[in-house]
Design a protein around this motif. Structure first.
Motif, short mmCIF file in Angstrom:
data_model
loop_
_atom_site.label_atom_id
_atom_site.label_comp_id
_atom_site.label_asym_id
_atom_site.label_seq_id
_atom_site.Cartn_x
_atom_site.Cartn_y
_atom_site.Cartn_z
N MET A 171 0.80 -1.28 -0.03
CA MET A 171 0.03 -0.04 -0.05
C MET A 171 0.84 1.14 -0.03
SD MET A 171 -3.26 -0.92 2.30
CE MET A 171 -2.54 -1.09 3.88
N ALA A 172 1.95 1.26 0.70
CA ALA A 172 2.69 2.44 0.79
C ALA A 172 3.59 2.75 -0.49
CB ALA A 172 3.95 2.03 2.15
N LEU A 173 3.96 1.68 -1.13
CA LEU A 173 4.57 1.89 -2.39
C LEU A 173 3.74 2.41 -3.75
CD1 LEU A 173 7.07 -1.19 -2.69
CD2 LEU A 173 7.61 1.23 -2.65
N ILE A 174 2.39 1.62 -3.52
CA ILE A 174 1.50 2.03 -4.52
C ILE A 174 1.30 3.62 -4.33
CG2 ILE A 174 -1.07 1.90 -5.12
CD1 ILE A 174 -0.54 -1.23 -4.87
N ALA A 175 0.92 4.06 -2.96
CA ALA A 175 0.79 5.46 -2.64
C ALA A 175 1.55 6.29 -2.98
CB ALA A 175 0.23 5.55 -1.02
N SER A 208 7.70 10.97 -13.84
CA SER A 208 6.43 10.37 -14.26
C SER A 208 6.65 8.80 -14.62
CB SER A 208 5.58 11.17 -15.19
OG SER A 208 5.19 12.19 -15.01
N PHE A 209 7.37 8.35 -15.45
CA PHE A 209 7.73 7.03 -15.73
C PHE A 209 8.52 6.17 -14.87
CE2 PHE A 209 7.65 8.65 -20.41
CZ PHE A 209 6.44 7.47 -20.73
N ALA A 210 9.25 7.12 -13.88
CA ALA A 210 9.98 6.46 -12.88
C ALA A 210 8.77 6.16 -11.79
CB ALA A 210 10.83 7.27 -12.40
N SER A 211 7.50 6.79 -11.77
CA SER A 211 6.76 6.21 -10.78
C SER A 211 6.11 5.08 -11.31
CB SER A 211 5.61 7.45 -10.56
OG SER A 211 5.04 7.52 -11.68
N LEU A 212 5.86 4.76 -12.33
CA LEU A 212 5.54 3.46 -12.93
C LEU A 212 6.12 2.08 -12.44
CD1 LEU A 212 4.45 4.24 -16.38
CD2 LEU A 212 3.03 4.19 -14.35
N ALA A 213 7.40 2.38 -12.00
CA ALA A 213 8.27 1.25 -11.39
C ALA A 213 7.90 1.24 -9.91
CB ALA A 213 9.71 1.63 -11.69
N VAL A 214 7.74 2.18 -9.30
CA VAL A 214 7.24 2.10 -7.96
C VAL A 214 6.19 1.51 -8.07
CG1 VAL A 214 7.05 3.52 -5.88
CG2 VAL A 214 8.65 3.99 -7.45
N ILE A 215 5.05 2.14 -8.51
CA ILE A 215 3.67 1.20 -8.64
C ILE A 215 3.73 -0.28 -9.19
CG2 ILE A 215 1.55 1.24 -9.66
CD1 ILE A 215 1.84 4.47 -9.90
N ALA A 227 6.32 -2.23 -8.26
CA ALA A 227 6.67 -3.03 -7.28
C ALA A 227 5.62 -2.94 -6.23
CB ALA A 227 8.00 -2.24 -6.72
N GLY A 228 4.95 -2.11 -5.94
CA GLY A 228 3.92 -2.29 -4.92
C GLY A 228 2.69 -3.35 -5.41
N LEU A 229 2.59 -3.34 -6.75
CA LEU A 229 1.65 -4.45 -7.36
C LEU A 229 2.16 -5.87 -7.01
CD1 LEU A 229 0.20 -2.73 -10.57
CD2 LEU A 229 -1.05 -3.02 -8.35
#
Length: 79
Positions: free
Chosen positions: A21-25, A43-50, A52-54
């Motif tokens: 939940m923390a990584l997705i947020a 913006s593209f880097a945020s997709l990697a963080v999301i 990882a959360g998934l």
């Protein structure tokens, strides 16, 4: 028994769920910041963080499935 899973869930499951939940947020927040700053790389880097959360979320589903199977096996042996 199964209706109260969170109360009896192992600590590893809880840690994985909260980390996911923390990584997705965090990924969503980074994406919003990148979009408002018009920073495409952020913006593209945020997709990697999301992502990882998934993946952590999927790992949590696997952990929960194993725990439920184990409890069902143990309860069927007792009864």
């Amino acid at each position: 028994m199964l209706n109260e899973f969170w109360a009896t869930a192992p600590a590893s499951y809880k840690a994985v769920v909260f980390s996911a939940m923390a990584l997705i947020a965090l990924g969503i927040a980074i994406n919003i910041f990148g979009q408002t700053a018009k920073n495409e790389a952020l913006s593209f880097a945020s997709l990697a963080v999301i992502g990882a959360g998934l993946l952590l979320h999927a790992a949590g589903v696997v952990i929960r499935g194993h725990q439920v199977q184990k409890r069902l096996r143990n309860s069927s042996r007792k009864g």
